[in-house]
Motif scaffolding. Sequence first.
Motif, short mmCIF file in Angstrom:
data_model
loop_
_atom_site.label_atom_id
_atom_site.label_comp_id
_atom_site.label_asym_id
_atom_site.label_seq_id
_atom_site.Cartn_x
_atom_site.Cartn_y
_atom_site.Cartn_z
N GLN D 6 0.80 -1.20 0.00
CA GLN D 6 0.00 0.00 0.00
C GLN D 6 0.85 1.28 0.00
OE1 GLN D 6 -2.92 -0.62 2.98
NE2 GLN D 6 -3.94 1.30 2.49
N VAL D 7 0.32 2.29 -0.65
CA VAL D 7 0.96 3.60 -0.60
C VAL D 7 0.05 4.51 0.20
CG1 VAL D 7 1.69 5.57 -1.99
CG2 VAL D 7 2.05 3.23 -2.82
N TYR D 8 0.65 5.17 1.21
CA TYR D 8 -0.17 6.02 2.09
C TYR D 8 0.01 7.49 1.76
CZ TYR D 8 -0.33 1.79 4.97
OH TYR D 8 -0.50 0.53 5.44
N SER D 9 -1.00 8.26 2.09
CA SER D 9 -0.85 9.71 2.02
C SER D 9 -0.90 10.24 3.44
CB SER D 9 -1.97 10.33 1.19
OG SER D 9 -2.96 10.86 2.03
N HIS D 10 -0.51 11.47 3.62
CA HIS D 10 -0.50 12.02 4.99
C HIS D 10 -1.89 11.98 5.61
CE1 HIS D 10 -2.21 16.01 3.82
NE2 HIS D 10 -1.65 15.72 2.66
N ARG D 36 3.60 13.79 7.28
CA ARG D 36 4.22 13.72 5.96
C ARG D 36 5.38 12.74 5.90
NH1 ARG D 36 1.63 17.49 2.85
NH2 ARG D 36 0.13 18.41 4.25
N ALA D 37 5.96 12.46 7.03
CA ALA D 37 7.09 11.51 7.02
C ALA D 37 6.62 10.07 6.88
CB ALA D 37 7.92 11.67 8.31
N LEU D 38 5.52 9.73 7.56
CA LEU D 38 5.13 8.32 7.62
C LEU D 38 4.90 7.69 6.24
CD1 LEU D 38 3.02 7.79 10.85
CD2 LEU D 38 5.48 7.99 10.54
N PRO D 39 4.27 8.42 5.31
CA PRO D 39 4.07 7.79 4.00
C PRO D 39 5.39 7.48 3.28
CG PRO D 39 2.61 9.68 4.26
CD PRO D 39 3.55 9.70 5.41
N LEU D 40 6.46 8.11 3.74
CA LEU D 40 7.76 7.83 3.11
C LEU D 40 8.42 6.58 3.67
CD1 LEU D 40 9.08 11.52 3.25
CD2 LEU D 40 7.87 10.39 1.37
N LEU D 41 7.85 6.01 4.71
CA LEU D 41 8.49 4.88 5.38
C LEU D 41 7.89 3.56 4.91
CD1 LEU D 41 8.57 6.33 8.98
CD2 LEU D 41 10.20 6.66 7.10
N ASP D 42 8.54 2.54 5.40
CA ASP D 42 8.26 1.22 4.88
C ASP D 42 7.45 0.34 5.82
OD1 ASP D 42 8.63 0.04 2.52
OD2 ASP D 42 10.53 -0.96 3.05
N HIS D 43 6.59 0.95 6.60
CA HIS D 43 5.80 0.14 7.53
C HIS D 43 4.34 0.17 7.12
CE1 HIS D 43 9.23 0.38 10.24
NE2 HIS D 43 9.25 1.67 9.99
N LYS D 44 3.65 -0.88 7.56
CA LYS D 44 2.20 -0.87 7.39
C LYS D 44 1.59 0.04 8.44
CE LYS D 44 1.89 -5.59 5.74
NZ LYS D 44 2.03 -6.81 6.57
N LYS D 182 12.75 19.85 6.91
CA LYS D 182 13.93 19.24 7.52
C LYS D 182 13.52 18.23 8.59
CE LYS D 182 17.37 22.41 6.24
NZ LYS D 182 18.66 22.05 5.66
N MET D 183 12.45 18.57 9.31
CA MET D 183 11.96 17.63 10.31
C MET D 183 11.58 16.31 9.66
SD MET D 183 9.55 19.28 13.25
CE MET D 183 8.76 20.59 12.37
N THR D 184 10.81 16.42 8.59
CA THR D 184 10.38 15.22 7.89
C THR D 184 11.59 14.38 7.48
OG1 THR D 184 8.42 16.37 7.10
CG2 THR D 184 9.06 14.40 5.89
N ASP D 185 12.60 15.03 6.92
CA ASP D 185 13.81 14.30 6.52
C ASP D 185 14.43 13.54 7.68
OD1 ASP D 185 13.56 15.35 4.04
OD2 ASP D 185 15.27 16.74 4.19
N VAL D 186 14.56 14.25 8.77
CA VAL D 186 15.24 13.64 9.93
C VAL D 186 14.39 12.50 10.51
CG1 VAL D 186 15.99 14.07 12.29
CG2 VAL D 186 16.69 15.63 10.45
N PHE D 187 13.08 12.66 10.52
CA PHE D 187 12.22 11.59 11.01
C PHE D 187 12.43 10.32 10.18
CE2 PHE D 187 8.95 14.94 12.60
CZ PHE D 187 9.77 15.21 13.69
N VAL D 188 12.58 10.51 8.89
CA VAL D 188 12.81 9.36 8.02
C VAL D 188 14.14 8.68 8.37
CG1 VAL D 188 13.22 8.65 5.63
CG2 VAL D 188 11.36 10.25 6.16
#
Lengths: 611, 611, 339, 339
Positions: D6-10, D36-44, D182-188
């Motif tokens: 699945q691909v998530y949106s914010h 905004r960070a979570l959809p960039l990650l690889d978790h369900k 920048k926050m989003t980047d670092v969260f990733v």
Amino acid sequence: MSTAKTQELDKVVIKFAGDSGDGMQLTGSQFTDTSALLGNDLATFPDYPAEIRAPQGTTFGVSGFQVHIGNVEINTPGDIADVLIAMNAAALKVNLTAIRGGATIIVDIDNFKHKDLEKAHFDSDPLEDGTLDGYNVIEAPITTLTREVLKDSGLDGKSVLRCKNMFALGIVYWMFNRPLEYTEHFLDTKFIKNPDVANANKKVLVAGYHYAETIEVLASNFVIPPAQIERGVYRNIMGNQATAWGLLAASEKSGRKLFLGSYPITPATDILHELSKYKQFGAKIVQAEDEIAGICIAIGASFAGSLAVTTTSGPGLALKSEAIGLAIMAELPLVIVNVQRGGPSTGLPTKTEQADLIQAVYGRNGESPAIVMAASTPSDCFDFAFMAAKISVEHMTPVILLTDGYLGNGSEPWKIPNMKSLPDITPPILKEGVKDWEPYERDAERMARLWALPGTPGYEHRIGGLEKDFLTGDVSYVPENHEKMVRMREEKVQHVANFIPELEVYGKHEGDLLVVGWGGTYGSLRTAVSQMGTANIAHAHFNYIKPLPKNTLEVFGRYSKIVVCELNLGQFTKYLRGIFPEITFMQYNKIQGLPFTTDELTTKFKEIIAQ
Amino acid sequence: MSTAKTQELDKVVIKFAGDSGDGMQLTGSQFTDTSALLGNDLATFPDYPAEIRAPQGTTFGVSGFQVHIGNVEINTPGDIADVLIAMNAAALKVNLTAIRGGATIIVDIDNFKHKDLEKAHFDSDPLEDGTLDGYNVIEAPITTLTREVLKDSGLDGKSVLRCKNMFALGIVYWMFNRPLEYTEHFLDTKFIKNPDVANANKKVLVAGYHYAETIEVLASNFVIPPAQIERGVYRNIMGNQATAWGLLAASEKSGRKLFLGSYPITPATDILHELSKYKQFGAKIVQAEDEIAGICIAIGASFAGSLAVTTTSGPGLALKSEAIGLAIMAELPLVIVNVQRGGPSTGLPTKTEQADLIQAVYGRNGESPAIVMAASTPSDCFDFAFMAAKISVEHMTPVILLTDGYLGNGSEPWKIPNMKSLPDITPPILKEGVKDWEPYERDAERMARLWALPGTPGYEHRIGGLEKDFLTGDVSYVPENHEKMVRMREEKVQHVANFIPELEVYGKHEGDLLVVGWGGTYGSLRTAVSQMGTANIAHAHFNYIKPLPKNTLEVFGRYSKIVVCELNLGQFTKYLRGIFPEITFMQYNKIQGLPFTTDELTTKFKEIIAQ
Amino acid sequence: MENQAQVYSHKDFESDQENRWCPGCGDKAVLNALHRALPLLDHKKEDYVFISGIGCSSRFPYYMNTYGFHTIHGRAAAISTGTKLANPKLSVWEVTGDGDALAIGGNHFIQTLRRNVDINILLFNNEIYGLTKGQFSPTSEKGTVTKSSPHGTIDRPFYPGELAIGCRATFFARVVDVLPKKMTDVFVQADSHRGASLVEILQNCVIFNDKVFANITDKEVRDDAMLWVEHGKPMLFGTDLKKGLILNGLKLEIAEIGKNGITEKDILVHDAHCDDNTLHNMLASLKRPEFPVVFGVIRDVVEPTFDHGVLSQIEEVTKASTINSMDELLVSGETWEIK
Amino acid sequence: MENQAQVYSHKDFESDQENRWCPGCGDKAVLNALHRALPLLDHKKEDYVFISGIGCSSRFPYYMNTYGFHTIHGRAAAISTGTKLANPKLSVWEVTGDGDALAIGGNHFIQTLRRNVDINILLFNNEIYGLTKGQFSPTSEKGTVTKSSPHGTIDRPFYPGELAIGCRATFFARVVDVLPKKMTDVFVQADSHRGASLVEILQNCVIFNDKVFANITDKEVRDDAMLWVEHGKPMLFGTDLKKGLILNGLKLEIAEIGKNGITEKDILVHDAHCDDNTLHNMLASLKRPEFPVVFGVIRDVVEPTFDHGVLSQIEEVTKASTINSMDELLVSGETWEIK
Ligand SMILES: Cc1ncc(C[n+]2csc(CCOP(=O)(O)OP(=O)(O)O)c2C)c(N)n1
Ligand SMILES: Cc1ncc(C[n+]2csc(CCOP(=O)(O)OP(=O)(O)O)c2C)c(N)n1
Ligand code: SF4
Ligand code: SF4
Ligand SMILES: [Mg+2]
Ligand SMILES: [Mg+2]
């Protein structure tokens, strides 16, 4: 000018409600102070939202201030309001169930637009859909008029809006025939560095007053003559402030410096704030890293000879349990103030409740008796904080003082005592040069051991949390010594009964029903009992929970029925049953984060008497 | 060879006592195991010093092991010893008050030298000054003879001395006609890598046996025939081990992995040790940084779906109070095992007591009901740990299980159950794919909410410590909802009464006196009641404290007098009075860090009946 | 702190309590070293207070003929803070173990260092829980087998010096039970430091963790395994002190005097008093077998203490205050009279 | 962690709860950045768990449409540890404030970093207690005037990065609420680090500590006040990135490119992955006004995680074990039969 007539009233309950940013607390306090100066008896209760500053116009962002004034004795901030000032739709929504039928409702019509109603979750406009039928609604364009008054003031829009509470206050001042001087003076002082703001506020205040005088909707205004109040000098005091001051007074009286180790927690934090202001009394205040550190730092200070105090609320008291046991075992004085809030767990942190009683009495490992007391009005928090300190240092053992959010945040006029009039406090400090002293030696009357302070030559000794020898205080594993010490510690606490006042009743000396309460329900119970007219009823209110006053059983014996009323599931009832198995206790409980109302109490009492 | 005759005995209490380094625990266990194999019923109690390894020969360094064996039912390790083995003067000193008049005392005369007596604080030699008049004293030069036996063994001096406990054991084996094989086999296995040491020990064991057979001082030896014991496979089990195994069994039955978050504390640590051995069952064991972390880590694991457990003793339970409240509010399962010790504060950490009951029931802020249970024998710790886990996961709320140091360290033979014979455990886990589920929705029977495990798609939800809406679990400040939830949580706990066995009595179905106890006093009370002969008496023992069994009131009503016996100042009594104001409870309390003795109990019972 | 007329001997500080530590326990050596340190200090006997938590080491106060408080597990730092603040003229010594200070007491430990309360902290580090009969502690090296870790620990340990420096501690020293004279010296320095003085004592538990420091203390390895630093002196170690520390970029290295042209002058000189704690941290974290373990006073810098701050704020407020008695406070602000 | 189809949106991560933070609170920016960070990650989605303590910031889980647990004050680290250990496939995010993590929760904070539990820790540092209406916190600078410190604080503060490195933390990053991207980047990056990932978020409390970070975040000073590090890149800052860090002995200094012959090559290149934490510590402790404050991922090293250790020990023991069911355990060791 209006042709309204002036009526005399005995008492009235007014509720100011608006957005967190609307200045309702200040508005309420001003009305309170002015009424106090006129000699009314009164009681107040602020009602903050749990959120710091929620989005404007939402129901969970409503802040309220209720004040009850009268020319008769006033014991509670009042169950429901006779007058509501609603600065926006959300404030009306939240308070709809807390106003009397026929009450006067003053609304700022400017904040009842579509989006305001939506934010307040009104499906239709309450001003039009019949919701307010039966109420006396005054629709005032407060915001518009405030803007109008200040259009040439040079203030920016935000600052202008901050004045609108004064418009509302002006209206209410006219309604109740109060003079404006006190508030005008207050505004001058508060904004001494900003006279423009002071003048703007004063202008709006006067405008509100004149508006009320002018419009025809207010059929009449009211006078509430001064109450019969004891002569003396008075001030308003909030419960938490009174607690702080009582401790400071005990420090001065005992000659022991106050030492507070505390961690912030609602609704107890104001005691920490208040005490932090008075370092000139030598008070040492440590905002510790947590509740455990708070009490432990205090215990360390007690060991060194301070009047040691820790303040908290329910979850914090839970965390302090282990350390309270240490103070009991080491027989060191310590005052633990617990300002109760709704539980369990984080519960309802901004609401009131009486559900920490049983934790205070029993919540520790082993047989670990602590003295437990409870204040019953905002102002007597002073007296019981003072007494808690006195008993703790004189009897060398911890005292838990229970108050609650309702008392802590509530305020009332208080006849200022004179320090000379307060009892002496004589801590059993071991003077230099005594021979043959033993660390756990104790006097016969109080069973308190002596306080041998580090720094005093010749008394070097060790204390601790392991069981102690009855005399030397050395570690002892001897079975009989343990039993002796366990019983001694319990007895020492029970002995305090010889040093506290007997229980007094209000109402009939004997009769059909004794209403029993403790702590913060005093006002509601006293008011309800006093309204029971000719019924054969009395009210006994407990401030000393452990030990109980010596005549408790005798008092109980004089009534055919006893009902214990508490804001919990019956904790004091259980406690009393454990001590007086021969007495039958009925119980009446409410656990909604709110105080009892007079109505629900009188209904219950009548029901019981009729049974 | 001795001409001693052999007598038959019903039961006997033997106490092995010596220095911490003398191996008394091993000696006692060997005697116990051998007796168990012969079919005796038995109970044991080890009695460690508080110090890890105190200087040799001192009284506070004495380590003891008491075993009670019989061909009748044995419920306690025995009040006082019929036979005492004292390996040195200090061991005699410490045990003098714990032996029956006329008892046999075997002393190692080699450790009664002047310096030994001094260390033991004997003013004169007890073997000569009349102290032991009336006892049957056997003065054996155990140390010398051990040295003699091993003079050619090649072992160093220290190793030789380590064998002397086997000499003592040999003597006692002869006295009670026990075979040596079991211990010989044990020694071979234990010292498999060190056959010299195995042989040395065996040689000394035989030497002790022969010594006893040879010398004339032992007038007779004894036989204790096998008891009437239910058929089956047995093992010895210690209470703490049984608790650990009960939890493991519940994990297997429920299909939920065991998760322990714990912090070491006497006398609970052995549960942590025991569970740490069985990682193959998927058990996750975290030795946390403190008690609070221990329980919080467990709560986190419970949220994720584990069978979560935390183990502690009194002061640790105090520290866990706040977090227990969170689990109650979040309605998550959690087993809290509290192995009680002497209090308050650090108290008497190695002694037993029942003074945490009231803390378990009431020791939290707000109205925070937890289920409270108590085990009553070392082996039934298994059953109640199992039931605690079952009830907790099935009813989705914390269970506090009380045991104590006496149970935890005590051991007894235990008929090994079969996993199939244990009841099923069915946690209410929310299966994937359910529609319209709400986080605080609950089933009518148990009132338990469903366990929606993180990782399951579609059930994303938030829980927490703020008051929850009755259905959605969202934060709710609504007054009526709070009252509903407070009452619901209490009721949910009370509902457990429908799922636990009714109270049974031992003795007369109705009568003059009901002896009431709970937890670890089972053995003493049962023994005492059974010795009351024809008296109209019965014993009711509580394992379920909150809620109480449903028929409790009915049982109480069948006896004219009720006495509640506890190792505290009367906590269960107070609790019962709070619930059953209509019943009169007498109380009998002891608080010396020691169990009741049969004598003191029967004396008390007779007194009450005679009143 | 205050001048004393009296001269004390170590006997003055020995209490009458029977010592209950295991024969051979390292705690006894520490006790002796402290009995000998106190007479060298400038406090009156009645001004000493020893405050401990729970653990074998925490029985310490019973053996000191001074004021003492054997409190509860983990809380000695907080209780010591209270005692010191309440009466700043007292010389307060906190006695604690690796479990007491770094497991249950971890929070109070770091906060006390952060606040820089003027107490002396004796941290008995035996890398084990002694009193509860042998479980791993937060300082046990990874893989340690104990009763609660039969298959070895998984936790990474704390290194007390590093943690302390993470709190910007102002004093950190390390000593070991087998060298009593050095312990005495360091205790004296700890006392003279104003602020929280943390002394980590490597202490052998003969029963549950015997020889855990043998790779440092054994006679055969000792010279190479211990580096005793002293402020202003080069950091030398090894037999005949022929080895020393030098800096290579951001890394410490071992140099041998006489080899590769290295002379004593090339060796780093210890500066315990420099504000920057980078080098102190590097020294505190040196580990066997690559490096010697650093002993002695590693960091000792002056910063305002918490207790002094509390006192001086009271003084300032008092000077500025117009309300100086309860009677004055009671009638301050808005009041009114009913006649 | 596991691959997802699945691909998530914010929007998928926004919950339906009304947001109750003050208008203008920095917390909202963090929430958005995370949405905004979570959809960039690889978790369900169902594998995310947000666990918080108590404080304004700790209301975070209510606004995440994931599993969430708003626990009690200070204990989020311990509870997160339990959740992660119990089910290691979950992506566990601890949300905590400076009071929650560094006052009452100080112990769990340091122990979690020490153990290196594989969770992400979002530390909202506003240098104040927001929820209880404005008392100083353990990160408030000395002298801070608040309701509980009307005359200014006496406590020295903690610096979270330094404290973390004192625990040998494996990941430390710093971000600020005003720079969401920048926050989003670092969260990733925090998510992709195995082990405890500590992200300190400088967050403005508009009500009780407004503008406390203004000297870093104000548009006029920002360029000179912030240094954003990136692994493998030179540590440059200032308008046009013309300034950079260089090392002089054990001290960091600022050099200007173009001045004194300094070129970009002279500037230190950031190595977030080096085991030695000396430089990371120096970076974490740089303070205004002498230095810029360092942002971005300062330290990110690989070490075994606690949760993995627990799992692999279970595996090993299971392999070696002869007793594999309760029935087997029950009859193991010494037993006897009564017939
Ligand atoms: C609240 C509480 N939890 C746990 C314990 C049990 N306990 C006593 S001492 C101790 C650890 C001791 O280790 P350490 O501090 O290293 O001291 P040592 O015995 O090694 O000197 C523990 C876990 C206790 N007494 N109180
Ligand atoms: C046991 C306990 N102690 C104290 C509190 C009161 N309390 C709630 S939040 C908080 C501090 C919040 O500060 P921080 O963690 O910095 O969060 P912020 O509100 O600033 O985001 C305190 C003291 C509590 N809820 N529980
Ligand atoms: S157990 Fe270890 S630390 Fe404790 S007294 Fe014995 S040797 Fe010392
Ligand atoms: S008080 Fe401060 S931190 Fe809390 S919500 Fe408001 S602005 Fe944010
Ligand atoms: Mg230790
Ligand atoms: Mg904060």
